[in-house]
Design a protein around this motif. Structure first.
Motif, PDB file in Angstrom:
ATOM      1  N   GLY A 279       0.978  -1.484  -0.028  1.00 44.24           N
ATOM      2  CA  GLY A 279       0.035   0.046  -0.005  1.00 44.24           C
ATOM      3  C   GLY A 279       0.972   1.490  -0.054  1.00 44.24           C
ATOM      4  N   ALA A 280       1.934   1.170   0.494  1.00 45.89           N
ATOM      5  CA  ALA A 280       2.997   2.454   0.817  1.00 45.89           C
ATOM      6  C   ALA A 280       3.296   2.701  -0.561  1.00 45.89           C
ATOM      7  N   LYS A 281       3.665   1.805  -1.481  1.00 42.55           N
ATOM      8  CA  LYS A 281       4.071   1.993  -2.857  1.00 42.55           C
ATOM      9  C   LYS A 281       3.018   1.932  -3.838  1.00 42.55           C
ATOM     10  N   ASN A 282       1.691   1.838  -3.443  1.00 43.02           N
ATOM     11  CA  ASN A 282       0.535   1.850  -4.434  1.00 43.02           C
ATOM     12  C   ASN A 282       0.983   0.670  -5.520  1.00 43.02           C
ATOM     13  N   THR A 283       1.451  -0.479  -5.236  1.00 45.68           N
ATOM     14  CA  THR A 283       1.694  -1.499  -5.949  1.00 45.68           C
ATOM     15  C   THR A 283       1.369  -2.610  -5.700  1.00 45.68           C
ATOM     16  N   MET A 284       0.784  -3.400  -6.781  1.00 48.24           N
ATOM     17  CA  MET A 284       0.261  -4.720  -6.722  1.00 48.24           C
ATOM     18  C   MET A 284       1.509  -5.973  -7.332  1.00 48.24           C
ATOM     19  N   TYR A 285       1.505  -6.965  -6.896  1.00 52.29           N
ATOM     20  CA  TYR A 285       2.418  -7.863  -7.553  1.00 52.29           C
ATOM     21  C   TYR A 285       1.633  -9.331  -7.828  1.00 52.29           C
ATOM     22  N   LEU A 286       2.258  -9.877  -8.697  1.00 51.48           N
ATOM     23  CA  LEU A 286       1.979 -11.289  -8.949  1.00 51.48           C
ATOM     24  C   LEU A 286       3.223 -12.088  -9.172  1.00 51.48           C
ATOM     25  N   GLN A 287       3.601 -12.981  -8.185  1.00 54.87           N
ATOM     26  CA  GLN A 287       4.671 -13.573  -7.934  1.00 54.87           C
ATOM     27  C   GLN A 287       4.320 -14.886  -8.907  1.00 54.87           C
ATOM     28  N   MET A 288       5.035 -15.340  -9.967  1.00 63.43           N
ATOM     29  CA  MET A 288       4.646 -16.594 -10.624  1.00 63.43           C
ATOM     30  C   MET A 288       5.947 -17.513 -10.574  1.00 63.43           C
ATOM     31  N   ASN A 289       5.685 -18.593  -9.999  1.00 64.70           N
ATOM     32  CA  ASN A 289       6.985 -19.536 -10.003  1.00 64.70           C
ATOM     33  C   ASN A 289       6.335 -20.959 -10.806  1.00 64.70           C
ATOM     34  N   ASN A 290       7.452 -21.686 -10.945  1.00 65.12           N
ATOM     35  CA  ASN A 290       7.371 -22.910 -11.566  1.00 65.12           C
ATOM     36  C   ASN A 290       6.292 -22.955 -12.833  1.00 65.12           C
ATOM     37  N   LEU A 291       6.708 -22.006 -13.694  1.00 65.24           N
ATOM     38  CA  LEU A 291       5.830 -21.336 -14.852  1.00 65.24           C
ATOM     39  C   LEU A 291       5.931 -22.542 -15.869  1.00 65.24           C
ATOM     40  N   LYS A 292       4.707 -22.479 -16.811  1.00 62.96           N
ATOM     41  CA  LYS A 292       4.505 -23.695 -17.423  1.00 62.96           C
ATOM     42  C   LYS A 292       4.057 -23.029 -18.792  1.00 62.96           C
ATOM     43  N   PRO A 293       4.242 -23.678 -19.888  1.00 63.51           N
ATOM     44  CA  PRO A 293       3.871 -23.100 -21.240  1.00 63.51           C
ATOM     45  C   PRO A 293       2.512 -22.569 -21.368  1.00 63.51           C
ATOM     46  N   GLU A 294       1.653 -23.299 -20.605  1.00 61.69           N
ATOM     47  CA  GLU A 294       0.182 -22.876 -20.979  1.00 61.69           C
ATOM     48  C   GLU A 294      -0.054 -21.489 -19.941  1.00 61.69           C
ATOM     49  N   ASP A 295       1.083 -21.039 -19.169  1.00 58.63           N
ATOM     50  CA  ASP A 295       0.777 -19.588 -18.589  1.00 58.63           C
ATOM     51  C   ASP A 295       1.138 -18.711 -19.417  1.00 58.63           C
ATOM     52  N   SER A 296       1.432 -18.831 -20.701  1.00 57.48           N
ATOM     53  CA  SER A 296       1.513 -17.867 -21.523  1.00 57.48           C
ATOM     54  C   SER A 296       0.467 -16.935 -22.106  1.00 57.48           C
ATOM     55  N   ALA A 297       0.481 -15.770 -21.917  1.00 62.68           N
ATOM     56  CA  ALA A 297      -0.625 -14.802 -22.079  1.00 62.68           C
ATOM     57  C   ALA A 297      -0.307 -13.664 -21.851  1.00 62.68           C
ATOM     58  N   VAL A 298      -1.295 -12.680 -22.311  1.00 60.04           N
ATOM     59  CA  VAL A 298      -1.312 -11.311 -22.023  1.00 60.04           C
ATOM     60  C   VAL A 298      -1.875 -11.213 -20.322  1.00 60.04           C
ATOM     61  N   TYR A 299      -1.127 -10.518 -19.435  1.00 60.79           N
ATOM     62  CA  TYR A 299      -1.495 -10.696 -18.142  1.00 60.79           C
ATOM     63  C   TYR A 299      -2.030  -9.011 -17.901  1.00 60.79           C
ATOM     64  N   TYR A 300      -3.104  -8.707 -16.953  1.00 57.95           N
ATOM     65  CA  TYR A 300      -3.666  -7.424 -16.770  1.00 57.95           C
ATOM     66  C   TYR A 300      -4.009  -7.424 -15.349  1.00 57.95           C
ATOM     67  N   CYS A 301      -3.383  -6.291 -14.680  1.00 57.45           N
ATOM     68  CA  CYS A 301      -3.776  -6.043 -13.334  1.00 57.45           C
ATOM     69  C   CYS A 301      -5.175  -5.200 -13.391  1.00 57.45           C
ATOM     70  N   ALA A 302      -5.782  -5.493 -12.331  1.00 57.47           N
ATOM     71  CA  ALA A 302      -7.149  -4.785 -12.256  1.00 57.47           C
ATOM     72  C   ALA A 302      -7.562  -4.392 -10.787  1.00 57.47           C
ATOM     73  N   ALA A 303      -8.281  -3.250 -10.698  1.00 56.28           N
ATOM     74  CA  ALA A 303      -8.627  -2.766  -9.581  1.00 56.28           C
ATOM     75  C   ALA A 303     -10.197  -2.279  -9.400  1.00 56.28           C
ATOM     76  N   GLY A 304     -10.761  -2.251  -8.147  1.00 52.16           N
ATOM     77  CA  GLY A 304     -12.218  -1.996  -8.093  1.00 52.16           C
ATOM     78  C   GLY A 304     -12.323  -1.695  -6.627  1.00 52.16           C
ATOM     79  N   GLY A 305     -13.691  -0.777  -6.439  1.00 55.12           N
ATOM     80  CA  GLY A 305     -14.003  -0.110  -5.501  1.00 55.12           C
ATOM     81  C   GLY A 305     -14.727  -1.264  -4.383  1.00 55.12           C
ATOM     82  N   THR A 306     -15.011  -2.315  -5.044  1.00 53.87           N
ATOM     83  CA  THR A 306     -16.006  -3.171  -4.162  1.00 53.87           C
ATOM     84  C   THR A 306     -15.487  -4.643  -4.106  1.00 53.87           C
ATOM     85  N   SER A 307     -15.553  -5.063  -2.907  1.00 53.67           N
ATOM     86  CA  SER A 307     -14.812  -6.522  -2.641  1.00 53.67           C
ATOM     87  C   SER A 307     -15.927  -7.654  -3.017  1.00 53.67           C
TER      88      SER A 307
END
Length: 127
Positions: free
Chosen positions: A77-105
């Motif tokens: 929160g202090a850096k206003n940054t979100m992360y996605l740590q991806m380990n043990n990657l597989k070929p099927e993980d290949s894609a365009v990745y999008y981050c998203a934010a919203g005001g409602t949980s």
């Protein structure tokens, strides 16, 4: 206006790791602690898929079955940054990745619950 900018994608070998980052701006005095966050991905010829979500509480996480145990979503929160740590990657993980934010949980991996989107980042897993 809220703006999300992603970084950290690229090429990785199967079994390798990548960390995606998404920096938010224009939050009008709020931090990402006040937003529900998520990562989505879309591979060529496939529908957009929810990968992981993070609610208002850092313990409120959801993962798609295909990435459970390999990917970790987090935010600074202090850096206003979100992360996605991806380990043990597989070929099927290949894609365009999008981050998203919203005001409602509660929308979890449903893309309709998110108001703000990053521009998209290519991730390719190949030897």
């Amino acid at each position: 206006q809220v703006r999300l900018v992603e970084s950290g994608g690229g090429l990785a070998q199967p079994g390798g790791s990548l960390r995606l980052s998404c920096v938010a701006s224009g939050l009008s005095g709020y931090t990402l602690d006040y937003y529900a966050l998520a990562w989505f991905r879309q591979a060529p010829g496939k529908e957009r898929e929810g990968v992981s979500s993070l609610g208002f509480s850092d313990s409120d996480t959801v993962y798609a079955d295909s990435v459970k145990g390999r990917f970790t979503i987090s935010r600074d929160g202090a850096k206003n940054t979100m992360y996605l740590q991806m380990n043990n990657l597989k070929p099927e993980d290949s894609a365009v990745y999008y981050c998203a934010a919203g005001g409602t949980s509660g929308w979890k991996l449903n893309h309709r619950g998110y108001d703000y989107w990053g521009q998209g980042l290519q991730v390719t897993v190949s030897s």
